[in-house]
Design a protein around this motif. Structure first.
Motif, PDB file in Angstrom:
ATOM      1  N   LYS A  75      -4.607  -4.163  -1.752  1.00  0.00           N
ATOM      2  CA  LYS A  75      -5.265  -5.467  -1.859  1.00  0.00           C
ATOM      3  C   LYS A  75      -5.261  -5.995  -3.290  1.00  0.00           C
ATOM      4  CE  LYS A  75     -10.040  -3.823  -2.573  1.00  0.00           C
ATOM      5  NZ  LYS A  75     -11.419  -3.858  -2.037  1.00  0.00           N
ATOM      6  N   ASP A  77      -2.439  -5.961  -5.264  1.00  0.00           N
ATOM      7  CA  ASP A  77      -1.095  -6.426  -5.624  1.00  0.00           C
ATOM      8  C   ASP A  77      -0.985  -7.909  -5.283  1.00  0.00           C
ATOM      9  OD1 ASP A  77      -0.422  -3.891  -6.419  1.00  0.00           O
ATOM     10  OD2 ASP A  77       0.554  -3.358  -4.538  1.00  0.00           O
ATOM     11  N   SER A  82      -2.821 -11.090  -1.184  1.00  0.00           N
ATOM     12  CA  SER A  82      -2.324  -9.734  -1.395  1.00  0.00           C
ATOM     13  C   SER A  82      -1.647  -9.205  -0.137  1.00  0.00           C
ATOM     14  CB  SER A  82      -3.481  -8.802  -1.776  1.00  0.00           C
ATOM     15  OG  SER A  82      -4.312  -8.557  -0.648  1.00  0.00           O
ATOM     16  N   THR A 246       3.000 -10.620  -0.328  1.00  0.00           N
ATOM     17  CA  THR A 246       2.340 -11.869  -0.694  1.00  0.00           C
ATOM     18  C   THR A 246       3.232 -13.024  -0.256  1.00  0.00           C
ATOM     19  OG1 THR A 246       3.351 -11.791  -2.892  1.00  0.00           O
ATOM     20  CG2 THR A 246       1.147 -10.855  -2.668  1.00  0.00           C
TER      21      THR A 246
END
Length: 254
Positions: A75, A77, A82, A246
């Motif tokens: 979560k 990144d 994310s 993402t």
């Protein structure tokens, strides 16, 4: 019975009653001590023999392989969205929408969960039921809140001001380089403040948890009776490989 005998019977009865009362044990004191239990504690064989079959069965179920993650899914990144948040929100949309549609004849418009609800990284490698418990250890279930345009506007304002990437699905938020709102699209269409929307969230957030007070303004509320953890497990069972990344669901134009 003459008077003397009557007196004798009365006195005997009183003495008997008193003796019975005095013979009843009374709690005078309770003593105890704290027994520390840690990894240095020695298990008793009698207890271990009872527990072992249950523990072994639980571990067998929790460690059964359901899917595979080619890389770690976290979560953290990403900035505005994310991989872990996107995956979780998309899973909720996919798994809960059929339940909601079957019960109400309506569709979920979008999903909003909270960053803090994701408690663990999905590590690279085998994905198991234990993975679902690590990611979502809470007993939270998904509810669907019907919100009006004013509440949605407050929600979007909350998201643009947030310092963390809350999981969303079905909604796109676009901001400029200063994080000023530029556009909101729901299910690919511009946000219409004059209509209501059905938003899937957790039973914790709908009470205003994590400062999401706009949820308390719901018009109707439908409980899916579906734990988030069980939603993850059901999804893991259906797929072979987890894919998460993402994307542009929360986009900042530089």
């Amino acid at each position: 019975m003459d008077l003397k005998n009557k007196h004798f019977v009365i006195i005997a009865t009183i003495l008997l009653a008193q003796s019975c009362r005095e013979s009843v044990p009374k709690l005078r004191n309770i003593e105890g001590q704290r027994i520390q239990i840690n990894y240095a504690s020695i298990a008793k064989d009698s207890v271990e023999n009872v527990i072992a079959p249950y523990r072994n069965r639980i571990n067998e179920v929790l460690d059964s392989v359901l899917a595979y993650a080619p890389k770690a899914i976290s979560k953290t990144d990403g900035t505005l969205n994310s991989p872990a948040g996107n995956l979780l929100a998309d899973i909720v949309m996919q798994e809960v929408n059929p339940v909601f549609a079957a019960r109400t004849g309506k569709q979920i418009d979008f999903v909003l969960l909270n960053f803090g609800s994701i408690r663990s990284v999905i590590s690279q490698g085998d994905v198991t039921e234990r993975t679902a418990y690590e990611v979502m250890p809470f007993e939270n279930s998904i509810v669907i809140a019907e919100l009006d345009g004013k509440a949605i506007r407050a929600m979007v304002s909350f998201l643009t001001k947030s310092s963390v990437a809350h999981p969303i699905s079905g909604i796109q938020v676009i901001v400029d380089k200063n994080k000023s709102l530029q556009a909101v699209n729901i299910q690919g269409k511009p946000f219409d403040e004059n209509r209501t929307y059905y938003v899937a969230t957790s039973d914790y957030l709908v009470t205003g948890g994590d400062k999401m007070d706009f949820f308390k303004e719901y018009i109707t509320l439908t409980d899916s009776d579906y734990l988030v953890r069980n939603i993850l497990i059901d999804y893991f069972k259906k797929i072979d490989t987890l894919r998460a990344a993402t994307d542009d669901r929360f986009l900042q134009i530089k």
